[in-house]
Design a protein around this motif. Structure first.
Motif, PDB file in Angstrom:
ATOM      1  N   GLU A  52     -82.389  18.384   2.846  1.00 38.33           N
ATOM      2  CA  GLU A  52     -83.408  17.403   2.483  1.00 38.33           C
ATOM      3  C   GLU A  52     -84.747  17.945   2.966  1.00 38.33           C
ATOM      4  O   GLU A  52     -84.943  18.158   4.161  1.00 38.33           O
ATOM      5  CB  GLU A  52     -83.110  16.045   3.109  1.00 38.33           C
ATOM      6  CG  GLU A  52     -81.854  15.415   2.554  1.00 38.33           C
ATOM      7  CD  GLU A  52     -81.583  14.031   3.107  1.00 38.33           C
ATOM      8  OE1 GLU A  52     -82.358  13.544   3.971  1.00 38.33           O
ATOM      9  OE2 GLU A  52     -80.581  13.434   2.684  1.00 38.33           O
ATOM     10  N   ILE A  53     -85.644  18.182   2.023  1.00 38.15           N
ATOM     11  CA  ILE A  53     -86.937  18.795   2.320  1.00 38.15           C
ATOM     12  C   ILE A  53     -88.025  17.759   2.044  1.00 38.15           C
ATOM     13  O   ILE A  53     -88.103  17.219   0.941  1.00 38.15           O
ATOM     14  CB  ILE A  53     -87.159  20.037   1.437  1.00 38.15           C
ATOM     15  CG1 ILE A  53     -86.034  21.050   1.676  1.00 38.15           C
ATOM     16  CG2 ILE A  53     -88.526  20.656   1.697  1.00 38.15           C
ATOM     17  CD1 ILE A  53     -86.002  22.169   0.660  1.00 38.15           C
ATOM     18  N   THR A  54     -88.841  17.482   3.046  1.00 46.12           N
ATOM     19  CA  THR A  54     -89.952  16.548   2.897  1.00 46.12           C
ATOM     20  C   THR A  54     -91.233  17.339   2.727  1.00 46.12           C
ATOM     21  O   THR A  54     -91.469  18.314   3.439  1.00 46.12           O
ATOM     22  CB  THR A  54     -90.060  15.641   4.136  1.00 46.12           C
ATOM     23  OG1 THR A  54     -88.794  14.998   4.337  1.00 46.12           O
ATOM     24  CG2 THR A  54     -91.135  14.594   3.967  1.00 46.12           C
ATOM     25  N   VAL A  55     -92.051  16.936   1.767  1.00 45.57           N
ATOM     26  CA  VAL A  55     -93.318  17.617   1.505  1.00 45.57           C
ATOM     27  C   VAL A  55     -94.457  16.612   1.564  1.00 45.57           C
ATOM     28  O   VAL A  55     -94.269  15.422   1.319  1.00 45.57           O
ATOM     29  CB  VAL A  55     -93.310  18.331   0.135  1.00 45.57           C
ATOM     30  CG1 VAL A  55     -92.267  19.431   0.115  1.00 45.57           C
ATOM     31  CG2 VAL A  55     -93.070  17.366  -1.006  1.00 45.57           C
ATOM     32  N   ASP A  56     -95.638  17.102   1.903  1.00 45.52           N
ATOM     33  CA  ASP A  56     -96.847  16.273   1.886  1.00 45.52           C
ATOM     34  C   ASP A  56     -97.437  16.295   0.486  1.00 45.52           C
ATOM     35  O   ASP A  56     -97.441  17.325  -0.181  1.00 45.52           O
ATOM     36  CB  ASP A  56     -97.893  16.812   2.870  1.00 45.52           C
ATOM     37  CG  ASP A  56     -97.534  16.524   4.311  1.00 45.52           C
ATOM     38  OD1 ASP A  56     -96.866  15.506   4.566  1.00 45.52           O
ATOM     39  OD2 ASP A  56     -97.914  17.324   5.182  1.00 45.52           O
ATOM     40  N   MET A 116     -94.230  10.299   1.621  1.00 43.50           N
ATOM     41  CA  MET A 116     -93.901  11.704   1.532  1.00 43.50           C
ATOM     42  C   MET A 116     -92.621  11.877   0.718  1.00 43.50           C
ATOM     43  O   MET A 116     -91.591  11.325   1.092  1.00 43.50           O
ATOM     44  CB  MET A 116     -93.700  12.281   2.928  1.00 43.50           C
ATOM     45  CG  MET A 116     -94.976  12.536   3.678  1.00 43.50           C
ATOM     46  SD  MET A 116     -94.656  13.525   5.132  1.00 43.50           S
ATOM     47  CE  MET A 116     -95.179  12.386   6.373  1.00 43.50           C
ATOM     48  N   PRO A 117     -92.678  12.633  -0.359  1.00 42.91           N
ATOM     49  CA  PRO A 117     -91.487  12.849  -1.181  1.00 42.91           C
ATOM     50  C   PRO A 117     -90.433  13.678  -0.450  1.00 42.91           C
ATOM     51  O   PRO A 117     -90.749  14.567   0.334  1.00 42.91           O
ATOM     52  CB  PRO A 117     -92.017  13.619  -2.386  1.00 42.91           C
ATOM     53  CG  PRO A 117     -93.496  13.425  -2.370  1.00 42.91           C
ATOM     54  CD  PRO A 117     -93.880  13.193  -0.955  1.00 42.91           C
ATOM     55  N   THR A 118     -89.176  13.352  -0.721  1.00 41.21           N
ATOM     56  CA  THR A 118     -88.052  14.126  -0.197  1.00 41.21           C
ATOM     57  C   THR A 118     -87.324  14.768  -1.372  1.00 41.21           C
ATOM     58  O   THR A 118     -86.990  14.102  -2.340  1.00 41.21           O
ATOM     59  CB  THR A 118     -87.078  13.230   0.587  1.00 41.21           C
ATOM     60  OG1 THR A 118     -87.783  12.666   1.699  1.00 41.21           O
ATOM     61  CG2 THR A 118     -85.901  14.031   1.111  1.00 41.21           C
ATOM     62  N   ILE A 119     -87.108  16.066  -1.264  1.00 40.86           N
ATOM     63  CA  ILE A 119     -86.427  16.848  -2.294  1.00 40.86           C
ATOM     64  C   ILE A 119     -85.077  17.246  -1.722  1.00 40.86           C
ATOM     65  O   ILE A 119     -84.980  17.663  -0.570  1.00 40.86           O
ATOM     66  CB  ILE A 119     -87.252  18.090  -2.651  1.00 40.86           C
ATOM     67  CG1 ILE A 119     -88.625  17.652  -3.179  1.00 40.86           C
ATOM     68  CG2 ILE A 119     -86.516  18.965  -3.657  1.00 40.86           C
ATOM     69  CD1 ILE A 119     -89.657  18.760  -3.197  1.00 40.86           C
TER      70      ILE A 119
END
Length: 93
Positions: free
Chosen positions: A44-48, A1-4
């Motif tokens: 820190e935002i995690t996206v699927d 899962m990417p973290t932005i």
């Protein structure tokens, strides 16, 4: 899962009492080379799934409308990391 990662800072023309307090404490403890400190926020935002242009656009909107108060703060950077579309992006303030 990417973290932005989204960085938000107080606008330069506004006082930053927390940053000023930190700068004063550093000076009092012998760290005289520090002449100023500004304190901001990091999200820190995690996206699927993959980070495509639609995800990037949504994160930009979230950063501007929800994570920052546009009256007193600027979104200074949005780091998409190793996301599919390439390099990091810095928001223009």
């Amino acid at each position: 899962m990417p973290t932005i990662v989204v960085d938000v800072m107080p606008k330069p023309e506004l006082l930053d009492p927390q940053g000023k307090a930190v700068a004063g404490a550093l000076n009092r403890t012998g760290h005289s080379l520090v002449t100023g400190v500004r304190q901001g926020k990091r999200f820190e935002i995690t996206v699927d799934g993959p980070v495509d242009e639609a995800v990037r656009a949504e994160i930009r909107t979230i950063a501007e409308e929800i994570l920052s108060n546009s009256v007193i703060e600027d979104v200074v950077a949005i780091d998409f990391g190793d996301a599919e579309l390439g390099a990091d992006e810095t928001a223009e303030a």
